[in-house]
Design a protein around this motif. Sequence first.
Motif, PDB file in Angstrom:
ATOM      1  N   GLN A  49       0.810  -1.224   0.000  1.00 27.40           N
ATOM      2  CA  GLN A  49       0.000   0.000   0.000  1.00 27.40           C
ATOM      3  C   GLN A  49       0.842   1.272   0.000  1.00 27.40           C
ATOM      4  O   GLN A  49       0.450   2.270  -0.618  1.00 27.40           O
ATOM      5  CB  GLN A  49      -0.916   0.015   1.246  1.00 27.40           C
ATOM      6  N   LYS A  50       1.979   1.257   0.669  1.00 20.58           N
ATOM      7  CA  LYS A  50       2.750   2.481   0.850  1.00 20.58           C
ATOM      8  C   LYS A  50       3.947   2.569  -0.096  1.00 20.58           C
ATOM      9  O   LYS A  50       4.112   3.566  -0.810  1.00 20.58           O
ATOM     10  CB  LYS A  50       3.244   2.568   2.307  1.00 20.58           C
ATOM     11  N   LEU A  51       4.779   1.538  -0.104  1.00 19.31           N
ATOM     12  CA  LEU A  51       6.045   1.642  -0.822  1.00 19.31           C
ATOM     13  C   LEU A  51       5.875   1.605  -2.337  1.00 19.31           C
ATOM     14  O   LEU A  51       6.752   2.072  -3.064  1.00 19.31           O
ATOM     15  CB  LEU A  51       6.997   0.528  -0.377  1.00 19.31           C
ATOM     16  N   GLN A  52       4.761   1.062  -2.821  1.00 20.77           N
ATOM     17  CA  GLN A  52       4.551   1.010  -4.269  1.00 20.77           C
ATOM     18  C   GLN A  52       4.349   2.396  -4.878  1.00 20.77           C
ATOM     19  O   GLN A  52       4.487   2.553  -6.102  1.00 20.77           O
ATOM     20  CB  GLN A  52       3.348   0.126  -4.590  1.00 20.77           C
ATOM     21  N   VAL A  53       4.032   3.393  -4.060  1.00 22.55           N
ATOM     22  CA  VAL A  53       3.840   4.757  -4.566  1.00 22.55           C
ATOM     23  C   VAL A  53       4.866   5.725  -3.970  1.00 22.55           C
ATOM     24  O   VAL A  53       4.681   6.942  -4.048  1.00 22.55           O
ATOM     25  CB  VAL A  53       2.402   5.243  -4.266  1.00 22.55           C
ATOM     26  N   HIS A  54       5.942   5.182  -3.385  1.00 28.65           N
ATOM     27  CA  HIS A  54       6.980   6.044  -2.818  1.00 28.65           C
ATOM     28  C   HIS A  54       7.708   6.772  -3.949  1.00 28.65           C
ATOM     29  O   HIS A  54       7.935   6.206  -5.028  1.00 28.65           O
ATOM     30  CB  HIS A  54       7.966   5.187  -2.005  1.00 28.65           C
ATOM     31  N   PRO A  55       8.098   8.040  -3.734  1.00 30.24           N
ATOM     32  CA  PRO A  55       8.792   8.795  -4.796  1.00 30.24           C
ATOM     33  C   PRO A  55      10.092   8.153  -5.266  1.00 30.24           C
ATOM     34  O   PRO A  55      10.512   8.386  -6.412  1.00 30.24           O
ATOM     35  CB  PRO A  55       9.054  10.153  -4.139  1.00 30.24           C
ATOM     36  N   ASP A  56      10.743   7.367  -4.402  1.00 29.78           N
ATOM     37  CA  ASP A  56      12.020   6.738  -4.780  1.00 29.78           C
ATOM     38  C   ASP A  56      11.825   5.376  -5.452  1.00 29.78           C
ATOM     39  O   ASP A  56      12.806   4.666  -5.682  1.00 29.78           O
ATOM     40  CB  ASP A  56      12.907   6.552  -3.541  1.00 29.78           C
TER      41      ASP A  56
END
Length: 542
Positions: free
Chosen positions: A67-74
């Motif tokens: 949920q979170k890391l798939q849309v992280h800027p990096d």
Amino acid sequence: MASTNAPISVAEVAEQAGNYTYNVHIPLANWLRTASTMQKEAQVYEAEGNDAQTYLLLYRHADLVLQKLQVHPDKNKPENRSALNAATATVSRDLKKLEDIAPRIKKRHDEYQERQGKQLEALKLLQGNDASNLSQELDGLSIRARGSKRRSFDSRPTIDARAQENQLLAARLAQREFKRRDTARRSVRKHGVSEEEEQERRGGGRWDSWQDELAQSGDGDDLSKQLQEVGRLQQNSHRTSYSSVGSQSASPYHYPLVPYKTAQERWSDSQSRDTAPARPPKEQIYRTSGTPIAPPPLPPKPSIQDTRYEHSRPPPVPGKISEGTPSLLVRPPSQRPLTPSNELDEFTFQPSAFLENGDPLRPVFLPSQLRNQFLAVASSNTRLNLETCGMLCGILKSNALFITRLIVPEQTSTSDTCETLNEEELFDYCDKEELMVLGWIHTHPTQTCFMSSRDLHTHVGYQVMMPESIAIVCAPSKVPSWGCFRLTDPPGKQAILNCSRPGIFHPHDVDDIYTDARKPGHVVELANAPLEIVDMRPKKNY
């Protein structure tokens, strides 16, 4: 020493799992290390049979990664892509484990609810309508506690980490685990297993074939299915449509479990060892002619039976009970007294402190000799007015964190700062040794013992990864000469995460931004604790 936490439902565990702080400004590499730490903790809790904590960590790991890391800027940076894909590939196996664990959590919660209901009904017959005031007396458990933020714990006895007698147990537990790991490591080397092969075995092949798996299933489709599965688990956590309890995990690697025996089984084993061997059959003695000689008659039995030694013999092992026979009243495991044979495996450390928001903190055992040994390693830099830093690494056991290794990484220093170099080597070493990063330590050669703004921004990355993480500051020329700190939560952690002021050193407008982690706190100094020091600095630098 009875357990003080009631079994909670799957829905409550899932709700707790989603209650964590996420900040998009923290680099993705840090979050990936956080995800790896969750995996390590979950493996330990799984090996110890703590289903609730295993479920919480695996569910939180799945939520963080999907949920979170798939849309992280990096996300699209080349250095992060492979590690993120590898973390994503592990989630499908975690989802299968979640399906297997959920029925066990539900069963224990339902049994507790049923037992609690029967006890309340019995109390109503005795006390009338005032029975609700006595709920705290039932098994040492409060019905209202189920709605609190406190984590669920195993049904084993919980003990206070600060009690002196329990610290002796903690030291023995740490020494045993330290020796076990060292013996296992030497055994692997003795049998000619290379470090690369050992890492492959420890990983269970989870990270090796992620490219093939993603290529076969398709990146987008696989991720979409996993997201839907996490959502389904969250919506249906109160339902009973799960796979059977006895089904096996899809992972090819099974974490080794310590064989557990009940007290009755251990007593039976000791009885069988202490019992004298059966007498061999008598042999007939033959003359040279072949005619057997009759053995002499046995002496008559005395009329008075000698009972001098009967009191020292244990009672006979009771036979199996048929289904129709009422079961014997046996003390539950949480109420059995600890004995030398089971005390190191049949207890759990209770939280020794709480965050400002009410969340519990597991005890962190700090070897009492660590500070002096670190100052000895840092002495050459201290004489040159240069800071020195080290990583506090250790293990999780019985719901407590033990600092067992001090790693001094390659670094560059000034009088006010210390920067670690080649961090990949450090974290590769921790992964190889199955260590978790529990905090850090550094010197203030000429300054007082405090957390500078640079220290606060450094430490927030550790505390987001693990709430129990600590920062130790050593100021050998000042009084006090050292301190052990953590950020307050709230308001300290949130203030640092949201701070965007420029410059290495800058003020913060929040009061009470950090606090002592020892008095009072969750850190306990432990004498006779095992400690190993690993210095990764090139020799020319010290």
